[in-house]
Design a protein around this motif. Structure first.
Motif, short mmCIF file in Angstrom:
data_model
loop_
_atom_site.label_atom_id
_atom_site.label_comp_id
_atom_site.label_asym_id
_atom_site.label_seq_id
_atom_site.Cartn_x
_atom_site.Cartn_y
_atom_site.Cartn_z
N LEU A 1 7.75 -7.86 16.42
CA LEU A 1 6.93 -8.62 17.37
C LEU A 1 5.48 -8.20 17.25
O LEU A 1 5.21 -7.03 17.05
CB LEU A 1 7.42 -8.38 18.79
CG LEU A 1 8.78 -8.99 19.12
CD1 LEU A 1 9.20 -8.59 20.52
CD2 LEU A 1 8.71 -10.51 19.02
N GLN B 1 11.76 -2.54 15.50
CA GLN B 1 11.72 -2.97 14.11
C GLN B 1 10.37 -3.59 13.74
O GLN B 1 10.22 -4.16 12.67
CB GLN B 1 12.82 -4.00 13.87
CG GLN B 1 14.17 -3.49 14.30
CD GLN B 1 15.25 -3.99 13.37
OE1 GLN B 1 15.81 -5.05 13.58
NE2 GLN B 1 15.50 -3.23 12.33
N LYS B 2 9.43 -3.52 14.64
CA LYS B 2 8.08 -4.05 14.41
C LYS B 2 8.10 -5.54 14.07
O LYS B 2 7.31 -6.02 13.26
CB LYS B 2 7.37 -3.27 13.29
CG LYS B 2 7.28 -1.78 13.59
CD LYS B 2 6.07 -1.14 12.95
CE LYS B 2 5.86 0.23 13.53
NZ LYS B 2 6.13 1.33 12.67
N LYS C 1 14.63 -3.88 20.87
CA LYS C 1 15.07 -3.74 19.48
C LYS C 1 14.07 -4.36 18.51
O LYS C 1 13.79 -3.80 17.45
CB LYS C 1 16.45 -4.37 19.29
CG LYS C 1 17.52 -3.57 20.00
CD LYS C 1 18.91 -4.04 19.62
CE LYS C 1 19.95 -3.51 20.57
NZ LYS C 1 20.13 -2.04 20.47
N LEU C 2 13.53 -5.53 18.87
CA LEU C 2 12.59 -6.18 17.97
C LEU C 2 11.30 -5.37 17.85
O LEU C 2 10.70 -5.30 16.79
CB LEU C 2 12.29 -7.61 18.42
CG LEU C 2 13.46 -8.59 18.30
CD1 LEU C 2 13.07 -9.97 18.80
CD2 LEU C 2 13.98 -8.68 16.87
N LYS C 3 10.91 -4.73 18.96
CA LYS C 3 9.71 -3.91 18.91
C LYS C 3 9.94 -2.70 18.02
O LYS C 3 9.09 -2.32 17.22
CB LYS C 3 9.31 -3.45 20.30
CG LYS C 3 8.57 -4.50 21.08
CD LYS C 3 7.80 -3.91 22.24
CE LYS C 3 6.81 -4.93 22.75
NZ LYS C 3 6.59 -4.81 24.20
#
Lengths: 317, 255
Positions: free
Chosen positions: B255, B252-253, B248-250
């Motif tokens: 990380l 949303q960019k 999910k964090l990837k």
């Protein structure tokens, strides 16, 4: 309108937060002059060319950090550039320099998160009560220029190379400093300044003991993140005050905030609520922090963080 | 030696704020007011110097007397000797300049202090500007963010923390203005004898209208931050949760 953009240099590198106002200045249709403080370094002036600066004012090396002298240099730069707006980052260094200007010479807005222009007024949106609310203030730049100290991570840095640069060195300032800098101590770990960090991993009492902060440091290394802390663990002496996030610590706005073992007291939430994405890891499903988070893991951070570190190390290598 | 401590009252940090119905201020009703936490370090440092070097400690505050007097009584109960309340109308917005001018004019009516302490910032407006403006009014050097201080005769050796945990060590001489930071000391709690003595200590009142200070335009358009969509609690084993989070964090960019 003419703008002066103050460029802060730390460890011989231009701070990214100093460049974030360039785009804003352009949106306000200003022509920009850069003010590179305390350094006359052709590598740095060359670097500034890629951000569209054609005019750069710089000063000779100031003996370390002499607060009153730097403030006088700033005044010279403002006069020379004839700027009505002065942009800067919101660092402690910048604040100290700007705050020493007399009110008759400069109006100041600090921790600014937005700027608009309405006819001849500059309207700033500022964060107040440590992030619990925002409000607007209207400035006229007719008689006295206004300094806007912009909070970090609100604007992207754009590259827009200029053809030529004209570098002007501002005269050396001789002032009998009433405040003498005797020495400087750097921290033992090169801690990433959390007020400007893009990613922050923060720890609270749920980490059980001070030594467990090492787990956060390990993750922070992989992510190039800053490490923050709740007031409880700072008061308990686990970590130093400069890591404290919250109303009696720092207000931060990173892209990503990972709260580990932090319950979410109102004063802590105030300090980190403007983070873009908040991840909360806490064994207590009722912890108030989950009300402010985008993603929640009801689990023990002491178990999750090493797993996260390991997975990310594998993926990013 | 005369020490003056400038203090202010702020909403308690655990207070959840609401905005008044004209959006021109926070709603000041039903707020628990307290001494600005950074001003507590300032009061404590003044009291420590009083104990070691002998000094008179005066506290001064600018604000509506019906509530600011409480803050002054607490400081007197901690051990300050005298207090001054510059009494302002309740709805008057006090800019850093107005407060600095008010304090300067009041202090200039008598013998100027040798040392002025105040908190490095107020946790309400977070400016940290007032003490610098006061320094200009009184022609005294200002050092803020001080987390360690030693006074010997008229020389101050002080440590200030700046960004990135860097510590700077400065020297300056009295008269001077110091902005106190956390770490400077551990503020004492007023004890019962102190509280009883404080009731008899004088609080001088200065009406705002006596000072002839022009008002500043104030902040408008107060807003509370927007709320987030409700939290997405990840499920599954710990390893599954970790992998979901990374995905999910990837996306949303982040990380």
């Amino acid at each position: 309108m003419k703008a002066l953009i103050c460029i802060e240099v730390s460890n011989n590198k231009i701070k990214k937060s100093s460049l974030e106002s360039i785009e804003l200045s352009r949106q306000l249709n200003c022509t920009n002059t850069a003010f590179l403080m305390g350094i006359n370094n052709s590598e740095l002036t060359e670097e500034l060319k890629q951000y569209g600066f054609t005019n750069i004012l710089c000063s000779e090396k100031i003996e370390d950090y002499a607060p009153e002298a730097i403030s006088l240099l700033l005044k010279q730069a403002i006069n020379q550039s004839q700027a009505s707006i002065i942009f800067s980052n919101n660092s402690l260094f910048s604040q100290d320099m700007f705050f020493r200007m007399p009110a008759s010479d400069l109006q100041i807005a600090s921790d600014v998160i937005g700027v608009e222009q309405k006819s001849d007024q500059i309207i700033t949106t500022q964060s107040l009560f440590s992030g619990k609310c925002t409000a607007q203030f209207s400035f006229s730049t007719e008689k006295i220029p206004v300094a806007i100290l912009l909070r970090a991570n609100q604007f992207e840095v754009q590259v827009q190379p200029a053809e030529n640069i004209c570098v002007t060195v501002i005269g050396n300032v001789n002032v009998a400093n009433k405040i003498q800098l005797i020495s400087t101590s750097k921290p033992t770990n090169s801690a990433k300044d959390i007020t400007e960090a893009n990613i922050i991993i923060a720890g609270g009492r749920g980490l059980k003991k001070a030594a467990n902060f090492q787990l956060l440091e390990n993750l922070a290394t992989v992510l190039e993140a800053g490490v923050g802390a709740s007031r409880a663990v700072v008061d308990a002496g686990w970590v130093s005050h400069n890591m404290q996030v919250g109303q009696t610590g720092k207000v931060v706005s990173p892209k990503l905030y990972i709260a580990c073992g932090i319950s979410g007291a109102i004063q802590h939430l105030a300090g980190m609520s403007s983070s873009q994405i908040i991840v909360a890891i806490n064994t207590d499903a009722d912890a108030p922090i989950f009300k402010k988070a985008n993603y929640g893991l009801v689990a023990d951070a002491l178990s999750i963080i090493p797993k996260l570190t390991k997975a990310l190390k594998a993926q990013l290598s | 030696m005369k020490i003056t401590v400038c203090i202010k009252q702020v909403p308690d940090t655990e207070t959840k704020l609401s905005i008044n119905n004209t959006s021109t201020n926070i709603d000041t009703k039903n707020i628990k007011w307290t001494i600005n936490p950074y001003d507590e370090f300032a009061i404590e440092e003044a009291l420590k110097i009083k104990a070691s070097a002998g000094a008179s400690v005066e506290v001064i505050s600018v604000g509506p007397k019906f509530r600011v007097t409480d803050a002054l009584r607490t400081a007197l109960a901690m051990g300050a000797d005298t207090a001054i309340c510059i009494d302002t109308p309740e709805d008057l917005f006090l800019s850093s300049d107005m407060v600095a001018q008010a304090i300067a004019k009041t202090l200039q009516k008598k013998e100027l202090p040798d040392l002025i302490f105040t908190g490095k910032i107020g946790i309400d407006y977070n400016f940290g500007l007032m003490l610098f403006r006061l320094g200009k009014e009184l022609n005294m050097p200002v050092l803020s963010g001080v987390s360690q201080l030693e006074l010997k005769d008229k020389t101050i050796n002080a440590t200030k923390e700046i960004d990135g945990g860097v510590k700077q060590h400065y020297q300056l001489h009295l008269p001077a203005i110091i902005g106190a930071n956390k770490g400077l000391n551990t503020p004492r709690y007023p004890n019962l004898p102190g509280i009883m003595k404080a009731k008899k200590k004088p609080i001088e009142e200065v009406p705002w209208s006596d000072l002839n200070i022009s008002s500043s335009p104030s902040f408008t358009d107060y807003q509370l931050p927007g709320s987030r969509p409700s939290v997405n609690i990840l499920t599954g084993t710990e390893d599954e949760q970790v992998n979901q989070l990374i995905t999910k964090l990837k996306e949303q960019k982040a990380l």
